[in-house]
Design an enzyme around this catalytic site. Structure first.
Site, PDB file in Angstrom:
ATOM      1  N   ASP A  20      35.956  36.977  37.176  1.00 36.22           N
ATOM      2  CA  ASP A  20      35.990  35.709  37.918  1.00 36.22           C
ATOM      3  C   ASP A  20      37.422  35.204  38.112  1.00 36.22           C
ATOM      4  O   ASP A  20      38.302  35.473  37.295  1.00 36.22           O
ATOM      5  CB  ASP A  20      35.158  34.674  37.141  1.00 36.22           C
ATOM      6  CG  ASP A  20      34.808  33.471  37.997  1.00 36.22           C
ATOM      7  OD1 ASP A  20      34.892  33.570  39.242  1.00 36.22           O
ATOM      8  OD2 ASP A  20      34.459  32.434  37.425  1.00 36.22           O
ATOM      9  N   ARG A  24      40.680  31.611  43.240  1.00 39.74           N
ATOM     10  CA  ARG A  24      41.737  30.690  42.781  1.00 39.74           C
ATOM     11  C   ARG A  24      43.081  31.392  42.676  1.00 39.74           C
ATOM     12  O   ARG A  24      44.120  30.814  42.967  1.00 39.74           O
ATOM     13  CB  ARG A  24      41.337  30.075  41.427  1.00 39.74           C
ATOM     14  CG  ARG A  24      40.373  28.912  41.573  1.00 39.74           C
ATOM     15  CD  ARG A  24      39.698  28.578  40.282  1.00 39.74           C
ATOM     16  NE  ARG A  24      38.638  29.540  39.990  1.00 39.74           N
ATOM     17  CZ  ARG A  24      37.975  29.590  38.850  1.00 39.74           C
ATOM     18  NH1 ARG A  24      38.283  28.752  37.880  1.00 39.74           N
ATOM     19  NH2 ARG A  24      37.007  30.478  38.677  1.00 39.74           N
ATOM     20  N   ASN A  68      25.843  35.178  44.916  1.00 35.33           N
ATOM     21  CA  ASN A  68      27.082  35.227  45.704  1.00 35.33           C
ATOM     22  C   ASN A  68      26.838  35.371  47.214  1.00 35.33           C
ATOM     23  O   ASN A  68      27.761  35.204  48.008  1.00 35.33           O
ATOM     24  CB  ASN A  68      28.013  36.339  45.210  1.00 35.33           C
ATOM     25  CG  ASN A  68      28.695  36.034  43.889  1.00 35.33           C
ATOM     26  OD1 ASN A  68      28.961  36.912  43.081  1.00 35.33           O
ATOM     27  ND2 ASN A  68      29.008  34.765  43.649  1.00 35.33           N
ATOM     28  N   SER A 199      26.590  32.552  34.203  1.00 38.61           N
ATOM     29  CA  SER A 199      26.313  32.717  35.640  1.00 38.61           C
ATOM     30  C   SER A 199      25.318  33.861  35.895  1.00 38.61           C
ATOM     31  O   SER A 199      25.561  34.724  36.755  1.00 38.61           O
ATOM     32  CB  SER A 199      27.611  32.928  36.426  1.00 38.61           C
ATOM     33  OG  SER A 199      28.489  31.845  36.245  1.00 38.61           O
TER      34      SER A 199
HETATM   35  C1  IPE Z   1      30.166  35.094  38.628  1.00 38.49           C
HETATM   36  O1  IPE Z   1      31.173  34.344  39.208  1.00 38.49           O
HETATM   37  C2  IPE Z   1      29.862  36.297  39.454  1.00 38.49           C
HETATM   38  C3  IPE Z   1      30.896  37.329  39.481  1.00 38.49           C
HETATM   39  C4  IPE Z   1      32.050  37.283  38.901  1.00 38.49           C
HETATM   40  C5  IPE Z   1      30.558  38.486  40.250  1.00 38.49           C
HETATM   41  P1  IPE Z   1      30.874  33.115  40.161  1.00 38.49           P
HETATM   42  O2  IPE Z   1      32.174  32.625  40.629  1.00 38.49           O
HETATM   43  O3  IPE Z   1      29.886  33.492  41.199  1.00 38.49           O
HETATM   44  O4  IPE Z   1      30.177  32.093  39.167  1.00 38.49           O
HETATM   45  P2  IPE Z   1      29.997  30.519  39.276  1.00 38.49           P
HETATM   46  O5  IPE Z   1      29.413  30.209  40.610  1.00 38.49           O
HETATM   47  O6  IPE Z   1      31.355  29.898  39.119  1.00 38.49           O
HETATM   48  O7  IPE Z   1      29.096  30.158  38.131  1.00 38.49           O
HETATM   49  C1  IPE Z   2      34.970  36.448  41.378  1.00 38.79           C
HETATM   50  O1  IPE Z   2      35.962  35.595  41.839  1.00 38.79           O
HETATM   51  C2  IPE Z   2      34.491  37.414  42.428  1.00 38.79           C
HETATM   52  C3  IPE Z   2      33.094  37.190  42.853  1.00 38.79           C
HETATM   53  C4  IPE Z   2      32.311  36.255  42.429  1.00 38.79           C
HETATM   54  C5  IPE Z   2      32.577  38.097  43.851  1.00 38.79           C
HETATM   55  P1  IPE Z   2      35.615  34.279  42.634  1.00 38.79           P
HETATM   56  O2  IPE Z   2      35.576  34.598  44.088  1.00 38.79           O
HETATM   57  O3  IPE Z   2      34.411  33.617  42.106  1.00 38.79           O
HETATM   58  O4  IPE Z   2      36.880  33.404  42.341  1.00 38.79           O
HETATM   59  P2  IPE Z   2      36.924  31.818  42.124  1.00 38.79           P
HETATM   60  O5  IPE Z   2      35.993  31.535  40.987  1.00 38.79           O
HETATM   61  O6  IPE Z   2      36.469  31.204  43.391  1.00 38.79           O
HETATM   62  O7  IPE Z   2      38.340  31.555  41.804  1.00 38.79           O
HETATM   63 MG    MG Z   3      34.100  32.245  40.649  1.00 41.99          MG
END
Ligand code: IPE
Ligand code: IPE
Ligand code: MG
Length: 243
Positions: A20, A24, A68, A199
């Site tokens: 994750d 950001r 997602n 998550s």
């Molecule tokens: C969890 O991250 C899923 C993956 C890293 C693939 P998210 O970014 O989707 O989780 P939430 O929405 O912050 O809980």
């Molecule tokens: C994790 O990074 C990748 C997936 C969930 C596919 P994020 O895309 O959730 O990154 P943040 O949480 O928005 O920074």
């Molecule tokens: Mg995320």
């Protein structure tokens, strides 16, 4: 970094990582979120290699959740294309895979994924199935609730067909129809990016997992960060309900 590997008193057999913070990471650099996903994908390869060199036998990486799909279409498309690119490269790097000994397995619901991706999953799984050095699960269109629901559905069919009686269903029976069937539960679940939640990741398997959180965003989660998590894990006292 030197080639010398650190040594830990206790090494988890199975680590699971919620990759994750890609979005950001990109935002902090004034880049599009998709650039963060590219950097995250690169880092995935790096950490798999390092963890494997350390001797970790099982790893599970959360790449795309069943939730997602709520993201903008362009972002979802970019992530799927990165998965495609990784799979195609895996096919091309046969010799390298042979040497690294990765047994790759995709966990998650394959319905809803593009046909060519599912085909690539099958090819990569089949080709790597003879390897047994490191087992790598990649979770794509994965949701823990979906996984348990899927197992329940299979069991209901079996009861309906008379292959099974409901009173014979045990925890092991349920687990044997999860995507991770036959694998040990994760000992350590790592989540970078400052969030402290699962998550929908491995909710059944995480019953007795240790957790480790870090504020570092996934693309910056390097070997030293993994060492910190492992060092911390080595000093945990796991009781599994005992004393
Ligand atoms: C969890 O991250 C899923 C993956 C890293 C693939 P998210 O970014 O989707 O989780 P939430 O929405 O912050 O809980
Ligand atoms: C994790 O990074 C990748 C997936 C969930 C596919 P994020 O895309 O959730 O990154 P943040 O949480 O928005 O920074
Ligand atoms: Mg995320």
């Amino acid at each position: 970094m030197s080639n010398e590997l650190p040594c830990f008193d206790v090494l988890p057999q199975h680590i699971a990582v919620i990759m994750d913070g890609n979005g950001r990471w990109a935002k902090q650099r004034g880049l599009e979120r998709t650039e963060g996903h590219k950097a995250g994908a690169e880092n995935f390869r790096r950490i798999v290699d390092y963890a494997s060199r350390l001797g970790i036998k099982y790893m599970t990486f959360y790449a795309f959740s069943t939730e997602n799909w709520k993201r903008p279409e362009f972002e979802v498309k970019t992530i799927m294309n990165l998965i495609r690119k990784y799979l195609k490269e895996m096919q091309l790097r046969e010799a390298e895979n042979e040497a690294s000994g990765y047994n790759i397995h995709f966990i998650g619901n394959r319905e809803g994924l593009d046909d060519d991706i599912v085909k690539l999953f099958n090819t990569v799984e089949k080709r790597s199935s003879k390897h047994n050095k490191t087992y790598v699960n990649i979770a794509v269109n994965y949701g823990g609730r979906e996984e348990i629901t899927h197992s329940v559905r299979v069991l209901c069919e079996k009861v309906k067909n008379g292959e099974l009686i409901s009173s014979d269903i045990t925890e092991n029976t349920v687990a044997s129809y999860l995507y991770t069937a036959g694998q040990p539960d994760p000992d350590l679940i790592i989540r970078p990016s400052g969030e402290q939640r699962l998550s929908n990741f491995l909710i059944w398997q995480a019953a007795y997992s240790e957790f480790w959180y870090s504020d570092v965003l996934w693309p910056d989660f390097n070997e030293q960060e993994l060492n910190r998590a492992l060092e911390d894990y080595a000093h945990r006292h796991r009781r599994f309900g005992g004393i």
